[in-house]
Motif scaffolding. Structure first.
Motif, short mmCIF file in Angstrom:
data_model
loop_
_atom_site.label_atom_id
_atom_site.label_comp_id
_atom_site.label_asym_id
_atom_site.label_seq_id
_atom_site.Cartn_x
_atom_site.Cartn_y
_atom_site.Cartn_z
N LEU A 194 0.77 -1.25 -0.08
CA LEU A 194 0.00 0.04 0.17
C LEU A 194 0.93 1.23 -0.16
CD1 LEU A 194 -3.01 1.06 0.44
CD2 LEU A 194 -2.47 1.20 2.97
N VAL A 195 0.60 2.03 -1.08
CA VAL A 195 1.45 3.44 -0.92
C VAL A 195 0.65 4.59 -0.81
CG1 VAL A 195 3.16 2.33 -2.27
CG2 VAL A 195 1.41 3.45 -3.48
N GLY A 196 -0.65 4.65 -0.82
CA GLY A 196 -1.49 5.74 -0.45
C GLY A 196 -2.84 5.56 -0.36
N ILE A 197 -3.87 6.23 0.26
CA ILE A 197 -5.34 6.21 0.45
C ILE A 197 -5.71 7.49 -0.01
CG2 ILE A 197 -6.80 6.12 2.43
CD1 ILE A 197 -4.65 4.31 3.95
N ASP A 198 -6.75 7.26 -0.49
CA ASP A 198 -7.66 8.36 -1.16
C ASP A 198 -9.00 8.65 0.05
OD1 ASP A 198 -5.98 8.75 -2.93
OD2 ASP A 198 -7.14 8.12 -4.58
N SER A 199 -8.94 10.06 0.37
CA SER A 199 -10.26 10.33 1.05
C SER A 199 -10.99 11.44 0.34
CB SER A 199 -9.57 10.91 2.52
OG SER A 199 -10.71 11.55 3.37
N MET A 200 -12.14 11.27 0.89
CA MET A 200 -13.32 12.34 0.26
C MET A 200 -13.36 13.62 1.36
SD MET A 200 -15.74 9.63 -1.63
CE MET A 200 -16.93 10.97 -2.24
N GLY A 201 -12.68 13.38 2.23
CA GLY A 201 -12.65 14.58 3.18
C GLY A 201 -13.19 14.14 4.69
N THR A 202 -13.10 15.09 5.69
CA THR A 202 -13.25 14.88 7.03
C THR A 202 -14.26 15.94 7.23
OG1 THR A 202 -11.19 16.28 7.59
CG2 THR A 202 -11.00 13.94 7.55
N TYR A 203 -14.07 17.37 7.41
CA TYR A 203 -14.75 18.34 7.98
C TYR A 203 -15.93 18.66 6.75
CZ TYR A 203 -16.60 22.73 9.54
OH TYR A 203 -17.40 23.90 9.83
N ALA A 204 -16.97 19.00 6.99
CA ALA A 204 -17.93 19.77 6.21
C ALA A 204 -19.29 20.07 6.76
CB ALA A 204 -18.36 18.57 5.03
N CYS A 205 -19.50 21.35 6.77
CA CYS A 205 -20.77 21.66 7.51
C CYS A 205 -22.09 21.38 6.92
CB CYS A 205 -20.46 23.17 7.60
SG CYS A 205 -21.69 24.10 8.92
N ARG A 206 -22.52 20.39 7.28
CA ARG A 206 -23.81 19.68 6.40
C ARG A 206 -24.58 18.93 7.34
NH1 ARG A 206 -22.57 14.62 4.94
NH2 ARG A 206 -20.64 13.92 4.30
N THR A 207 -25.85 18.54 6.89
CA THR A 207 -26.70 17.51 7.37
C THR A 207 -26.10 16.05 6.91
OG1 THR A 207 -28.11 17.74 5.61
CG2 THR A 207 -28.47 18.94 7.71
N ARG A 208 -26.57 15.24 7.36
CA ARG A 208 -26.53 13.90 6.95
C ARG A 208 -26.84 13.45 5.61
NH1 ARG A 208 -28.66 10.33 12.17
NH2 ARG A 208 -27.25 11.18 13.71
N ASN A 209 -25.96 13.12 4.48
CA ASN A 209 -25.92 12.98 3.33
C ASN A 209 -26.49 14.29 2.43
OD1 ASN A 209 -25.26 10.09 3.41
ND2 ASN A 209 -27.44 9.68 4.30
N SER A 210 -26.22 15.27 3.25
CA SER A 210 -26.64 16.48 2.65
C SER A 210 -28.03 16.71 2.71
CB SER A 210 -25.76 17.09 1.43
OG SER A 210 -24.42 16.99 1.63
N ARG A 211 -29.07 16.06 3.26
CA ARG A 211 -30.37 16.06 3.02
C ARG A 211 -30.96 17.19 3.83
NH1 ARG A 211 -31.89 9.59 3.47
NH2 ARG A 211 -30.90 8.85 1.46
N PRO A 212 -31.91 17.88 2.90
CA PRO A 212 -32.57 19.19 3.83
C PRO A 212 -33.32 18.48 5.11
CG PRO A 212 -32.78 19.26 1.44
CD PRO A 212 -32.25 17.98 1.69
N GLY A 213 -33.13 19.09 6.25
CA GLY A 213 -33.94 18.72 7.35
C GLY A 213 -33.47 17.53 8.10
N ALA A 214 -32.37 16.93 7.55
CA ALA A 214 -31.79 15.78 8.16
C ALA A 214 -30.81 16.04 9.44
CB ALA A 214 -31.00 14.86 7.35
N PRO A 215 -30.56 15.30 10.40
CA PRO A 215 -29.95 15.42 11.64
C PRO A 215 -28.32 16.25 11.12
CG PRO A 215 -31.02 13.45 11.88
CD PRO A 215 -31.30 13.85 10.49
N VAL A 216 -27.44 16.63 11.88
CA VAL A 216 -26.31 17.25 11.47
C VAL A 216 -25.29 15.96 11.43
CG1 VAL A 216 -24.18 18.66 12.20
CG2 VAL A 216 -26.83 19.61 12.50
N SER A 217 -24.49 16.02 10.35
CA SER A 217 -23.78 15.04 10.09
C SER A 217 -22.28 14.91 11.08
CB SER A 217 -23.26 15.02 8.68
OG SER A 217 -22.08 14.20 8.52
#
Length: 206
Positions: free
Chosen positions: A107-130
């Motif tokens: 293994l020489v590397g890992i790809d991440s889609m991120g850690t911090y994002a100010c949004r709800t779960r799955n970016s759904r309106p009205g959903a709980p905070v992620s």
């Protein structure tokens, strides 16, 4: 008799559903102990990041930036200490050995889609905070091998390469031993292209 048999079958189905594993509350993390454990890990380097508050529900406290865990992680930003500790252990105890065993290449590397994002779960309106809204989660989308191959969750989970399928399931299972909540392709479309690892209030593996 057929009516009785049908009723009994329905009861068995309901009983089976009732016996399914449900998410369990997680224990609150001991942040002081977390930092001590992270500092004690050989070969792991990190730096503390100042607290940040973007809104009433977004920001982080006791954040860290992982500088070295043995292999580089692209796209990983600030994360809480419990997530950082989980990542370090997952990389060293699962990702590195499983990749070599399953794929025959380091293994020489890992790809991440991120850690911090100010949004709800799955970016759904009205959903709980992620958990991402407090930097308490990380999304992993792929691993990179020394021979040039890149194994992605999206293409590899149900792909034709049996070794890649086994590797991704090893990575998912290993995450379940290190994080509170783990979500992958089996959880649905929202996670078909990545593993979601977090240290939130619930313990579950899907």
């Amino acid at each position: 008799m057929r009516g009785v048999a049908a009723a009994l079958l329905a009861l068995l189905v309901l009983a089976g559903c009732a016996g399914e594993r449900r998410a369990q509350p997680a224990r609150p993390p001991d942040i002081r102990a977390c930092f001590k454990q992270l500092e004690a890990m050989d070969g792991v380097r990190f730096r503390r990041v100042p607290d940040r508050r973007d809104s009433a529900s977004c920001g982080w406290r006791q954040g860290v930036q992982l500088l070295d865990v043995g292999v580089p992680i692209r796209g990983a930003g600030t994360m809480t200490c419990p997530v950082a500790l989980g990542v370090a252990r997952w990389v060293r105890e699962t990702a590195i050995p499983a990749t070599r065993e399953r794929m025959g290449s380091p293994l020489v590397g890992i790809d991440s889609m991120g850690t911090y994002a100010c949004r709800t779960r799955n970016s759904r309106p009205g959903a709980p905070v992620s958990e991402h809204a407090s930097a308490n989660a990380i999304d992993i989308s792929a691993v990179r091998l020394a021979d040039g191959r890149r194994i992605t969750v999206k293409a590899g989970w149900d792909g034709e390469d049996r070794a890649a399928r086994r590797l991704l399931r090893d990575l998912h299972k290993g995450g379940c031993r290190r994080f509170n909540l783990v979500l992958g392709p089996e959880d649905g479309r929202e996670h078909e292209d990545h593993f979601h690892f977090d240290m939130g209030r619930w313990v579950d593996c899907r």
